[in-house]
Write a protein that holds these residues in place. Sequence first.
Motif, PDB file in Angstrom:
ATOM      1  N   LEU A   1       2.208  -4.153  10.045  1.00  0.00           N
ATOM      2  CA  LEU A   1       2.838  -5.475   9.841  1.00  0.00           C
ATOM      3  C   LEU A   1       3.571  -6.132  11.022  1.00  0.00           C
ATOM      4  N   GLY A   2       3.331  -7.349  11.208  1.00  0.00           N
ATOM      5  CA  GLY A   2       4.447  -7.919  12.389  1.00  0.00           C
ATOM      6  C   GLY A   2       5.768  -8.082  11.924  1.00  0.00           C
ATOM      7  N   HIS A   3       6.602  -8.432  12.765  1.00  0.00           N
ATOM      8  CA  HIS A   3       8.105  -8.187  12.292  1.00  0.00           C
ATOM      9  C   HIS A   3       8.517  -8.879  11.243  1.00  0.00           C
TER      10      HIS A   3
ATOM     11  N   ALA B   1      -2.614  -3.758   4.461  1.00  0.00           N
ATOM     12  CA  ALA B   1      -1.309  -4.020   5.220  1.00  0.00           C
ATOM     13  C   ALA B   1      -0.228  -5.079   4.796  1.00  0.00           C
ATOM     14  N   ARG B   2      -0.985  -6.155   4.446  1.00  0.00           N
ATOM     15  CA  ARG B   2      -0.098  -7.286   3.824  1.00  0.00           C
ATOM     16  C   ARG B   2       0.468  -6.925   2.554  1.00  0.00           C
ATOM     17  N   GLN B   3      -0.358  -6.416   1.501  1.00  0.00           N
ATOM     18  CA  GLN B   3      -0.137  -6.358   0.182  1.00  0.00           C
ATOM     19  C   GLN B   3       0.713  -4.929  -0.038  1.00  0.00           C
ATOM     20  N   GLN B   4       0.665  -4.181   0.838  1.00  0.00           N
ATOM     21  CA  GLN B   4       1.198  -2.667   0.738  1.00  0.00           C
ATOM     22  C   GLN B   4       0.772  -2.008  -0.762  1.00  0.00           C
ATOM     23  N   ARG B   5      -0.674  -2.255  -0.897  1.00  0.00           N
ATOM     24  CA  ARG B   5      -1.092  -1.477  -1.977  1.00  0.00           C
ATOM     25  C   ARG B   5      -2.140  -0.698  -1.423  1.00  0.00           C
ATOM     26  N   PRO B   6      -2.528   0.417  -2.158  1.00  0.00           N
ATOM     27  CA  PRO B   6      -3.732   1.211  -1.808  1.00  0.00           C
ATOM     28  C   PRO B   6      -5.104   0.460  -2.275  1.00  0.00           C
ATOM     29  N   LEU B   7      -6.174   0.596  -1.602  1.00  0.00           N
ATOM     30  CA  LEU B   7      -7.314   0.072  -1.987  1.00  0.00           C
ATOM     31  C   LEU B   7      -8.417   0.981  -2.385  1.00  0.00           C
ATOM     32  N   PRO B   8      -8.860   0.915  -3.436  1.00  0.00           N
ATOM     33  CA  PRO B   8      -9.735   2.029  -3.835  1.00  0.00           C
ATOM     34  C   PRO B   8     -11.068   1.908  -3.118  1.00  0.00           C
ATOM     35  N   VAL B   9     -12.009   3.000  -3.183  1.00  0.00           N
ATOM     36  CA  VAL B   9     -13.478   2.820  -2.539  1.00  0.00           C
ATOM     37  C   VAL B   9     -13.854   1.482  -3.045  1.00  0.00           C
ATOM     38  N   THR B  10     -14.478   0.620  -2.054  1.00  0.00           N
ATOM     39  CA  THR B  10     -14.859  -0.822  -2.596  1.00  0.00           C
ATOM     40  C   THR B  10     -16.116  -0.996  -1.706  1.00  0.00           C
TER      41      THR B  10
ATOM     42  N   LEU C   1       7.644   3.412   4.398  1.00  0.00           N
ATOM     43  CA  LEU C   1       8.911   4.130   4.038  1.00  0.00           C
ATOM     44  C   LEU C   1       9.580   3.592   2.743  1.00  0.00           C
ATOM     45  N   PRO C   2      10.592   3.992   2.166  1.00  0.00           N
ATOM     46  CA  PRO C   2      11.371   3.433   1.059  1.00  0.00           C
ATOM     47  C   PRO C   2      11.887   2.191   1.536  1.00  0.00           C
ATOM     48  N   GLN C   3      11.628   1.135   0.760  1.00  0.00           N
ATOM     49  CA  GLN C   3      12.048   0.049   1.262  1.00  0.00           C
ATOM     50  C   GLN C   3      11.704  -0.890   2.393  1.00  0.00           C
ATOM     51  N   LEU C   4      10.652  -0.160   3.082  1.00  0.00           N
ATOM     52  CA  LEU C   4      10.110  -0.548   4.336  1.00  0.00           C
ATOM     53  C   LEU C   4       8.617  -0.300   4.562  1.00  0.00           C
ATOM     54  N   PRO C   5       8.032  -1.635   4.225  1.00  0.00           N
ATOM     55  CA  PRO C   5       6.443  -1.628   4.361  1.00  0.00           C
ATOM     56  C   PRO C   5       6.114  -1.407   5.839  1.00  0.00           C
ATOM     57  N   LEU C   6       5.116  -0.576   6.224  1.00  0.00           N
ATOM     58  CA  LEU C   6       4.722  -0.214   7.663  1.00  0.00           C
ATOM     59  C   LEU C   6       3.318  -0.967   7.904  1.00  0.00           C
ATOM     60  N   GLY C   7       2.369  -0.647   7.189  1.00  0.00           N
ATOM     61  CA  GLY C   7       0.948  -0.866   7.286  1.00  0.00           C
ATOM     62  C   GLY C   7       0.109  -0.377   6.406  1.00  0.00           C
ATOM     63  N   ALA C   8      -1.249   0.119   6.903  1.00  0.00           N
ATOM     64  CA  ALA C   8      -2.152   0.718   6.260  1.00  0.00           C
ATOM     65  C   ALA C   8      -2.827   1.505   6.911  1.00  0.00           C
ATOM     66  N   LEU C   9      -3.434   2.855   6.478  1.00  0.00           N
ATOM     67  CA  LEU C   9      -4.358   3.632   6.930  1.00  0.00           C
ATOM     68  C   LEU C   9      -5.710   3.329   6.272  1.00  0.00           C
ATOM     69  N   ASN C  10      -6.715   2.897   7.056  1.00  0.00           N
ATOM     70  CA  ASN C  10      -8.005   2.244   6.717  1.00  0.00           C
ATOM     71  C   ASN C  10      -8.940   3.170   6.908  1.00  0.00           C
ATOM     72  N   LEU C  11      -9.839   3.338   6.086  1.00  0.00           N
ATOM     73  CA  LEU C  11     -10.776   4.344   5.673  1.00  0.00           C
ATOM     74  C   LEU C  11     -12.194   3.670   5.829  1.00  0.00           C
ATOM     75  N   LEU C  12     -13.118   3.864   6.634  1.00  0.00           N
ATOM     76  CA  LEU C  12     -14.506   3.222   6.759  1.00  0.00           C
ATOM     77  C   LEU C  12     -15.462   4.192   6.543  1.00  0.00           C
ATOM     78  N   ILE C  13     -16.497   3.777   5.555  1.00  0.00           N
ATOM     79  CA  ILE C  13     -17.164   4.765   5.003  1.00  0.00           C
ATOM     80  C   ILE C  13     -18.684   4.457   5.058  1.00  0.00           C
ATOM     81  N   ALA C  14     -19.592   5.510   5.621  1.00  0.00           N
ATOM     82  CA  ALA C  14     -21.099   4.944   5.911  1.00  0.00           C
ATOM     83  C   ALA C  14     -21.908   5.286   4.983  1.00  0.00           C
ATOM     84  N   LYS C  15     -21.652   6.549   4.389  1.00  0.00           N
ATOM     85  CA  LYS C  15     -22.643   6.986   3.526  1.00  0.00           C
ATOM     86  C   LYS C  15     -21.926   7.868   2.090  1.00  0.00           C
ATOM     87  N   ARG C  16     -22.875   8.226   1.297  1.00  0.00           N
ATOM     88  CA  ARG C  16     -22.328   8.780  -0.046  1.00  0.00           C
ATOM     89  C   ARG C  16     -22.308  10.396   0.544  1.00  0.00           C
ATOM     90  N   PRO C  17     -21.516  11.102   0.043  1.00  0.00           N
ATOM     91  CA  PRO C  17     -20.601  11.011  -1.208  1.00  0.00           C
ATOM     92  C   PRO C  17     -19.207  10.183  -0.819  1.00  0.00           C
TER      93      PRO C  17
END
Length: 246
Positions: free
Chosen positions: A51-53, A87-96, A129-145
């Motif tokens: 996230l930006g400042h 990053a913006r919503q600070q919520r995990p994203l399930p496999v989509t 961090l507690p009370q401090l959103p930083l961003g997100a770790l994003n996972l890009l998936i090519a195949k199953r499983p």
Amino acid sequence: MSSTDREVRIARTILDLAHRPADFDPLELLHDLTAQASTLLPVRCAGITVLGHDGTYAVYITASDNLCLALEEEQSELNEGPCVDSARQQRPLPVTSLTRPPGTLRWPRFAPRARQAGITAVAAVVLRLPQLPLGALNLLIAKRPYPSRRDLQLAQTLADATSTAMAFQQQLADQDQVRSQLQNALDSRVVIEQAKGVLSAHLGIDVDEAFKRLRAHARSRQQKLTELSAQIARGNVPADLLTPTP
């Protein structure tokens, strides 16, 4: 109960991410997170968006390889995509899935570009961090499983270990200090990209291989990656880095 080789590696990875020297390079830490995530999880690659400042915009900061970096750049340019949303919503994203709704509807411009690059699904966990959103770790998936619930729990643990390293040296850092670390990492990203380009052009190798050589050189000499990259960007390339690998 005996431990598997993978469990031992996970434990060592968490310890490495969470415990860094006082003068550690924030960008190198974040890249280590993406590299370990892409190795330990069933994903094609991983990247980090922060996230930006003011918390209203998200920007990519690093990725495990150039494919992921290119897709993160596209999301920043489109202002659309799973990395931006997480990053913006600070919520995990399930496999989509990116081949059918809701992914194709939620990201109508990004999804086709990702599929063209071979990415069929995405997921993300928060960097926080507690009370401090930083961003997100994003996972890009090519195949199953695809990653399981436990895989995503591991991804979150890796992200939390990284956040801990950014916040703790001898004591809990304040928010301004952590933000400053992230800004330094963003600034370092530019010079590292320049150094990758210089080395790639000199040796006729792709940028992923150039980055591997940069990191290996820096680590073998206990030199900060950012310092080495700045040296190369100024045109001072160490002679042994210019020697092609047999």
